[in-house]
Design a protein around this motif. Structure first.
Motif, PDB file in Angstrom:
ATOM      1  N   GLU A  42       8.823  -5.867  16.806  1.00 50.02           N
ATOM      2  CA  GLU A  42       7.605  -6.491  16.271  1.00 50.02           C
ATOM      3  C   GLU A  42       6.977  -7.395  17.333  1.00 50.02           C
ATOM      4  O   GLU A  42       5.754  -7.450  17.475  1.00 50.02           O
ATOM      5  CB  GLU A  42       7.928  -7.285  15.001  1.00 50.02           C
ATOM      6  N   PHE A  43       7.828  -8.090  18.084  1.00 54.32           N
ATOM      7  CA  PHE A  43       7.338  -8.942  19.165  1.00 54.32           C
ATOM      8  C   PHE A  43       6.752  -8.091  20.293  1.00 54.32           C
ATOM      9  O   PHE A  43       5.701  -8.423  20.853  1.00 54.32           O
ATOM     10  CB  PHE A  43       8.465  -9.824  19.696  1.00 54.32           C
ATOM     11  N   VAL A  44       7.432  -6.999  20.635  1.00 59.11           N
ATOM     12  CA  VAL A  44       6.918  -6.086  21.664  1.00 59.11           C
ATOM     13  C   VAL A  44       5.547  -5.547  21.248  1.00 59.11           C
ATOM     14  O   VAL A  44       4.624  -5.455  22.075  1.00 59.11           O
ATOM     15  CB  VAL A  44       7.900  -4.914  21.890  1.00 59.11           C
ATOM     16  N   LYS A  45       5.410  -5.224  19.983  1.00 59.30           N
ATOM     17  CA  LYS A  45       4.133  -4.708  19.472  1.00 59.30           C
ATOM     18  C   LYS A  45       3.015  -5.727  19.679  1.00 59.30           C
ATOM     19  O   LYS A  45       1.904  -5.375  20.114  1.00 59.30           O
ATOM     20  CB  LYS A  45       4.277  -4.369  17.985  1.00 59.30           C
ATOM     21  N   GLU A  46       3.304  -6.990  19.391  1.00 59.10           N
ATOM     22  CA  GLU A  46       2.312  -8.057  19.587  1.00 59.10           C
ATOM     23  C   GLU A  46       1.937  -8.196  21.060  1.00 59.10           C
ATOM     24  O   GLU A  46       0.757  -8.335  21.405  1.00 59.10           O
ATOM     25  CB  GLU A  46       2.866  -9.390  19.073  1.00 59.10           C
ATOM     26  N   GLN A  47       2.946  -8.169  21.935  1.00 59.83           N
ATOM     27  CA  GLN A  47       2.691  -8.304  23.365  1.00 59.83           C
ATOM     28  C   GLN A  47       1.901  -7.113  23.901  1.00 59.83           C
ATOM     29  O   GLN A  47       1.023  -7.262  24.756  1.00 59.83           O
ATOM     30  CB  GLN A  47       4.023  -8.426  24.118  1.00 59.83           C
ATOM     31  N   ALA A  48       2.199  -5.929  23.385  1.00 62.75           N
ATOM     32  CA  ALA A  48       1.504  -4.725  23.837  1.00 62.75           C
ATOM     33  C   ALA A  48       0.032  -4.751  23.441  1.00 62.75           C
ATOM     34  O   ALA A  48      -0.841  -4.335  24.216  1.00 62.75           O
ATOM     35  CB  ALA A  48       2.185  -3.485  23.255  1.00 62.75           C
ATOM     36  N   GLN A  49      -0.236  -5.259  22.249  1.00 59.97           N
ATOM     37  CA  GLN A  49      -1.627  -5.335  21.783  1.00 59.97           C
ATOM     38  C   GLN A  49      -2.474  -6.204  22.700  1.00 59.97           C
ATOM     39  O   GLN A  49      -3.650  -5.923  22.919  1.00 59.97           O
ATOM     40  CB  GLN A  49      -1.667  -5.873  20.349  1.00 59.97           C
ATOM     41  N   LYS A  50      -1.863  -7.246  23.259  1.00 62.60           N
ATOM     42  CA  LYS A  50      -2.587  -8.121  24.175  1.00 62.60           C
ATOM     43  C   LYS A  50      -3.005  -7.373  25.439  1.00 62.60           C
ATOM     44  O   LYS A  50      -3.918  -7.787  26.136  1.00 62.60           O
ATOM     45  CB  LYS A  50      -1.705  -9.321  24.565  1.00 62.60           C
ATOM     46  N   GLN A  51      -2.282  -6.285  25.738  1.00 58.59           N
ATOM     47  CA  GLN A  51      -2.588  -5.492  26.929  1.00 58.59           C
ATOM     48  C   GLN A  51      -3.305  -4.189  26.581  1.00 58.59           C
ATOM     49  O   GLN A  51      -3.397  -3.270  27.396  1.00 58.59           O
ATOM     50  CB  GLN A  51      -1.296  -5.197  27.691  1.00 58.59           C
ATOM     51  N   GLY A  52      -3.804  -4.119  25.347  1.00 60.78           N
ATOM     52  CA  GLY A  52      -4.594  -2.955  24.954  1.00 60.78           C
ATOM     53  C   GLY A  52      -3.782  -1.731  24.567  1.00 60.78           C
ATOM     54  O   GLY A  52      -4.329  -0.623  24.474  1.00 60.78           O
ATOM     55  N   LEU A  53      -2.480  -1.908  24.327  1.00 58.73           N
ATOM     56  CA  LEU A  53      -1.623  -0.787  23.940  1.00 58.73           C
ATOM     57  C   LEU A  53      -1.278  -0.922  22.460  1.00 58.73           C
ATOM     58  O   LEU A  53      -0.679  -1.900  22.037  1.00 58.73           O
ATOM     59  CB  LEU A  53      -0.344  -0.773  24.779  1.00 58.73           C
ATOM     60  N   ASN A  54      -1.665   0.074  21.687  1.00 62.93           N
ATOM     61  CA  ASN A  54      -1.435   0.058  20.249  1.00 62.93           C
ATOM     62  C   ASN A  54      -0.150   0.818  19.931  1.00 62.93           C
ATOM     63  O   ASN A  54      -0.011   1.992  20.270  1.00 62.93           O
ATOM     64  CB  ASN A  54      -2.627   0.702  19.523  1.00 62.93           C
ATOM     65  N   ILE A  55       0.809   0.124  19.300  1.00 59.75           N
ATOM     66  CA  ILE A  55       2.094   0.728  18.971  1.00 59.75           C
ATOM     67  C   ILE A  55       2.260   0.798  17.453  1.00 59.75           C
ATOM     68  O   ILE A  55       1.969  -0.159  16.743  1.00 59.75           O
ATOM     69  CB  ILE A  55       3.255  -0.099  19.557  1.00 59.75           C
ATOM     70  N   GLU A  56       2.721   1.933  16.983  1.00 60.60           N
ATOM     71  CA  GLU A  56       3.105   2.078  15.580  1.00 60.60           C
ATOM     72  C   GLU A  56       4.620   2.233  15.522  1.00 60.60           C
ATOM     73  O   GLU A  56       5.186   3.156  16.114  1.00 60.60           O
ATOM     74  CB  GLU A  56       2.445   3.307  14.954  1.00 60.60           C
ATOM     75  N   LEU A  57       5.282   1.305  14.841  1.00 60.17           N
ATOM     76  CA  LEU A  57       6.738   1.343  14.731  1.00 60.17           C
ATOM     77  C   LEU A  57       7.140   2.185  13.521  1.00 60.17           C
ATOM     78  O   LEU A  57       6.623   1.988  12.416  1.00 60.17           O
ATOM     79  CB  LEU A  57       7.292  -0.069  14.591  1.00 60.17           C
ATOM     80  N   VAL A  58       8.053   3.117  13.744  1.00 60.92           N
ATOM     81  CA  VAL A  58       8.530   3.999  12.680  1.00 60.92           C
ATOM     82  C   VAL A  58      10.016   3.712  12.468  1.00 60.92           C
ATOM     83  O   VAL A  58      10.837   4.003  13.332  1.00 60.92           O
ATOM     84  CB  VAL A  58       8.316   5.478  13.035  1.00 60.92           C
ATOM     85  N   GLN A  59      10.347   3.113  11.323  1.00 61.24           N
ATOM     86  CA  GLN A  59      11.725   2.700  11.036  1.00 61.24           C
ATOM     87  C   GLN A  59      12.538   3.865  10.477  1.00 61.24           C
ATOM     88  O   GLN A  59      12.075   4.593   9.598  1.00 61.24           O
ATOM     89  CB  GLN A  59      11.725   1.565  10.011  1.00 61.24           C
ATOM     90  N   PHE A  60      13.764   4.018  10.992  1.00 64.33           N
ATOM     91  CA  PHE A  60      14.664   5.036  10.480  1.00 64.33           C
ATOM     92  C   PHE A  60      15.973   4.375  10.037  1.00 64.33           C
ATOM     93  O   PHE A  60      16.434   3.412  10.649  1.00 64.33           O
ATOM     94  CB  PHE A  60      14.979   6.079  11.555  1.00 64.33           C
ATOM     95  N   ASN A  61      16.574   4.938   8.982  1.00 64.41           N
ATOM     96  CA  ASN A  61      17.898   4.456   8.587  1.00 64.41           C
ATOM     97  C   ASN A  61      18.973   5.288   9.269  1.00 64.41           C
ATOM     98  O   ASN A  61      18.678   6.211  10.030  1.00 64.41           O
ATOM     99  CB  ASN A  61      18.053   4.471   7.052  1.00 64.41           C
ATOM    100  N   ALA A  62      20.222   4.971   8.973  1.00 67.74           N
ATOM    101  CA  ALA A  62      21.344   5.614   9.666  1.00 67.74           C
ATOM    102  C   ALA A  62      21.463   7.103   9.351  1.00 67.74           C
ATOM    103  O   ALA A  62      22.161   7.838  10.058  1.00 67.74           O
ATOM    104  CB  ALA A  62      22.644   4.897   9.305  1.00 67.74           C
ATOM    105  N   ASN A  63      20.802   7.561   8.287  1.00 63.35           N
ATOM    106  CA  ASN A  63      20.903   8.968   7.894  1.00 63.35           C
ATOM    107  C   ASN A  63      19.937   9.873   8.650  1.00 63.35           C
ATOM    108  O   ASN A  63      20.004  11.099   8.507  1.00 63.35           O
ATOM    109  CB  ASN A  63      20.647   9.107   6.389  1.00 63.35           C
ATOM    110  N   VAL A  64      19.056   9.277   9.434  1.00 63.82           N
ATOM    111  CA  VAL A  64      18.062  10.061  10.178  1.00 63.82           C
ATOM    112  C   VAL A  64      18.256   9.827  11.667  1.00 63.82           C
ATOM    113  O   VAL A  64      18.328   8.682  12.113  1.00 63.82           O
ATOM    114  CB  VAL A  64      16.623   9.670   9.770  1.00 63.82           C
TER     115      VAL A  64
END
Length: 279
Positions: A42-64
């Protein structure tokens, strides 16, 4: 009529703007992660946005397995595994997923409620290790790094009694279920505990009597992608953001030393098997 024309123009403009926003979102870099590092990402996502990079985080559980999802094309990269795990996955699935940057190491530690230094471990002592092949092998490498044993010359990273070449103290290696490694400490001289299990048991890395260093190449976690995408500029920027001082400081403060930010070259990551050699 004039009012209707103005309203229609405003509606069309709003629709066009919404469409543009949707297009921008669709260009977000999709990164598959698991929960243990979600605060960092989440912190990396915030830092990336400041540099014009849009990140979408996709969460997976242990079964995937995020590697499978990556190969299916539903994400652009993932960050959940160390390089030895990635290599094993590629071998089993005849796939070509590659590391594009290092992130952290979650060090494996040797814990003891009887001894305060690794040098105090006596002859014929019992050492508990996780019994799955990968962590068993990782434990042997750690014991080698601690100067207690030597692994065989052709060590492949997987554990077993036959993988020990030299055992000068005649230590008894006791494989147990990884989740029970904290509980068996009372019955052994020392127990090798996976980082996540240690944290759940209330241990910090500083409580161990010996642990992996940030140069334990096979077990450095990575950002990975498919071979055809490894040179994409967005991924290069993502690695730069993750390896920035701001993110490193965040990891150090947030996880209190249990995760160690680690920057090594991709070439070193790809040559990780050299770290298995007897020393």
């Amino acid at each position: 009529m004039k009012k209707f024309a103005i309203f229609l123009s405003l509606f069309l403009f709003a629709s066009l703007a919404a469409g543009c926003a949707k297009t921008e979102d669709s260009k977000a870099l999709k990164v598959g992660i698991r929960g243990s590092e979600s605060r960092t990402w989440e912190f990396v996502k915030e830092q990336a946005q400041k540099q014009g990079l849009n990140i979408e985080l996709v969460q997976f559980n242990a079964n995937v397995n995020p590697n499978t999802v990556l190969l299916e094309g539903d994400i652009d990269a993932n960050a959940f595994q160390h390089v030895a795990f990635l290599d094993q996955f590629n071998q089993k699935n005849n796939s070509d997923i590659v590391p594009v940057g290092s992130t952290i190491i979650a060090p494996l530690g040797i814990y003891s409620d009887k001894f305060k230094k690794i040098e105090e471990i006596p002859d014929h002592a019992k050492i508990a290790v996780p019994n799955d092949d990968s962590n068993w092998g990782r434990s042997l490498v750690l014991l080698q790094e601690a100067g207690l044993i030597k692994v065989v010359d052709n060590f492949d990273g997987f554990g077993g009694a036959d993988k020990i070449k030299e055992n000068p103290k005649n230590l008894e290696i006791v494989p147990v279920d990884g989740a029970t490694t904290p509980r068996v400490m009372k019955d052994v001289a020392a127990s090798i505990i996976n980082n996540g299990v240690a944290v759940e048991a209330g241990f910090f890395l500083k409580d161990s009597i010996f642990h992996e260093s940030q140069t334990a190449k096979p077990y450095i976690n990575v950002i990975a992608t498919t071979k055809q995408n490894e040179n994409k500029e967005d991924l290069k920027k993502l690695v730069q953001v993750y390896q920035s001082k701001e993110v490193s400081d965040f990891i150090t403060k947030t996880y209190q030393g249990n995760y160690i930010p680690t920057q090594v070259t991709v070439e070193e990551l790809k040559n990780f098997k050299s770290a298995y050699a007897s020393k």
